[in-house]
Design an enzyme around this catalytic site. Structure first.
Site, PDB file in Angstrom:
ATOM      1  NE  ARG A 222     -54.136 -14.130 -31.659  1.00  0.00           N
ATOM      2  CZ  ARG A 222     -53.861 -13.762 -30.404  1.00  0.00           C
ATOM      3  NH1 ARG A 222     -52.949 -12.857 -30.164  1.00  0.00           N
ATOM      4  NH2 ARG A 222     -54.492 -14.309 -29.382  1.00  0.00           N
TER       5      ARG A 222
ATOM      6  CD  GLU B 114     -56.781 -18.939 -15.458  1.00  0.00           C
ATOM      7  OE1 GLU B 114     -56.376 -18.679 -16.602  1.00  0.00           O
ATOM      8  OE2 GLU B 114     -56.225 -19.723 -14.672  1.00  0.00           O
TER       9      GLU B 114
HETATM   10  P1  AMP Z   1     -61.716 -17.753 -24.913  1.00  0.00           P
HETATM   11  O1  AMP Z   1     -62.544 -16.544 -24.570  1.00  0.00           O
HETATM   12  O2  AMP Z   1     -61.307 -18.548 -23.718  1.00  0.00           O
HETATM   13  O3  AMP Z   1     -62.377 -18.620 -25.971  1.00  0.00           O
HETATM   14  O4  AMP Z   1     -60.351 -17.196 -25.511  1.00  0.00           O
HETATM   15  C1  AMP Z   1     -60.310 -16.820 -26.798  1.00  0.00           C
HETATM   16  C2  AMP Z   1     -59.331 -15.698 -27.050  1.00  0.00           C
HETATM   17  O5  AMP Z   1     -58.093 -15.823 -26.341  1.00  0.00           O
HETATM   18  C3  AMP Z   1     -58.990 -15.718 -28.519  1.00  0.00           C
HETATM   19  O6  AMP Z   1     -59.067 -14.379 -28.970  1.00  0.00           O
HETATM   20  C4  AMP Z   1     -57.592 -16.261 -28.607  1.00  0.00           C
HETATM   21  O7  AMP Z   1     -56.837 -15.480 -29.485  1.00  0.00           O
HETATM   22  C5  AMP Z   1     -57.011 -16.174 -27.198  1.00  0.00           C
HETATM   23  N1  AMP Z   1     -56.477 -17.477 -26.706  1.00  0.00           N
HETATM   24  C6  AMP Z   1     -56.989 -18.215 -25.686  1.00  0.00           C
HETATM   25  N2  AMP Z   1     -56.257 -19.324 -25.462  1.00  0.00           N
HETATM   26  C7  AMP Z   1     -55.264 -19.317 -26.389  1.00  0.00           C
HETATM   27  C8  AMP Z   1     -54.171 -20.210 -26.700  1.00  0.00           C
HETATM   28  N3  AMP Z   1     -53.953 -21.343 -26.017  1.00  0.00           N
HETATM   29  N4  AMP Z   1     -53.373 -19.894 -27.746  1.00  0.00           N
HETATM   30  C9  AMP Z   1     -53.583 -18.753 -28.441  1.00  0.00           C
HETATM   31  N5  AMP Z   1     -54.569 -17.860 -28.199  1.00  0.00           N
HETATM   32  C10 AMP Z   1     -55.408 -18.130 -27.187  1.00  0.00           C
END
Ligand code: AMP
Length: 181
Positions: free
Chosen positions: A64, A101
């Site tokens: 995305r 996770e």
């Molecule tokens: P992070 O590495 O935890 O910052 O997760 C980021 C990635 O996971 C991004 O590419 C987001 O598209 C996806 N993502 C994580 N949490 C969400 C959420 N609550 N809603 C939508 N996409 C999420």
């Protein structure tokens, strides 16, 4: 961000409870893509923020992140770098694995796409823990580039991404949500 700006995006972003697993509130940006004025609003804002920021290239995170990174790179007239999941890029690559996770993930970028000493903006749709972006910073550093800026359309600051990314990187988002909404 003023109230009108917030409303434009907030109206377009769909919330899906318990996706992709129980307990997660998923913020779905496909609603932004369905409303041309909302999508244009995002790209216009990104241009406003980064047109004089001294960025040499925009790196988008699969998948995305690509949607927002590509029009920005085109409008700024600078290269776009694809950061992809393991096994998708055909050329010589840098790789970085990072903890999820449950388990681990790995992302890659082409060696040839990263210019030594260049200033990079990383783009994703949403910043949660910042773990993915932190791995992307590592990839760019393997190529001798510097990540000066990170952008997400949506930020979830309660998951502490600013701490994960550290004080040297400027983080910008267009809309932030707390743990309640
Ligand atoms: P992070 O590495 O935890 O910052 O997760 C980021 C990635 O996971 C991004 O590419 C987001 O598209 C996806 N993502 C994580 N949490 C969400 C959420 N609550 N809603 C939508 N996409 C999420």
């Amino acid at each position: 961000m003023n109230n009108k700006d917030f409303e434009i995006l907030d109206k377009a972003i769909r919330r899906v409870k318990d996706f992709p697993k129980p307990g997660i509130l998923f913020y779905d940006i496909t609603g932004i893509l369905r409303v041309p004025s909302a999508f244009k609003y995002c790209i216009d804002k990104m241009c406003e923020i980064y047109s004089s920021a001294g960025i040499d290239a925009v790196a988008g995170i699969e998948s995305r992140g690509f949607i927002f990174a590509a029009p920005l790179a085109e409008r700024l007239g600078i290269p776009m770098i694809l950061i992809r999941k393991k096994g998708k890029l055909p050329g010589k690559k840098y790789s970085c694995s990072y903890a999820l996770e449950y388990g681990t993930a790995e992302i890659e970028a082409h060696v040839d796409d990263i210019e030594k000493g260049s200033r990079i903006l990383l783009v994703d749709d949403l910043i949660a823990t910042g773990g993915t972006l932190n791995a992307a910073v590592n990839l760019m550093e393997q190529g001798g580039a510097v990540v000066t800026d990170v952008f997400g359309v949506i930020g979830l600051p309660f998951l502490n991404y600013e701490k994960t990314l550290g004080p040297k990187i400027k983080v910008k988002t267009l809309v932030n949500y707390n743990s309640e909404n």
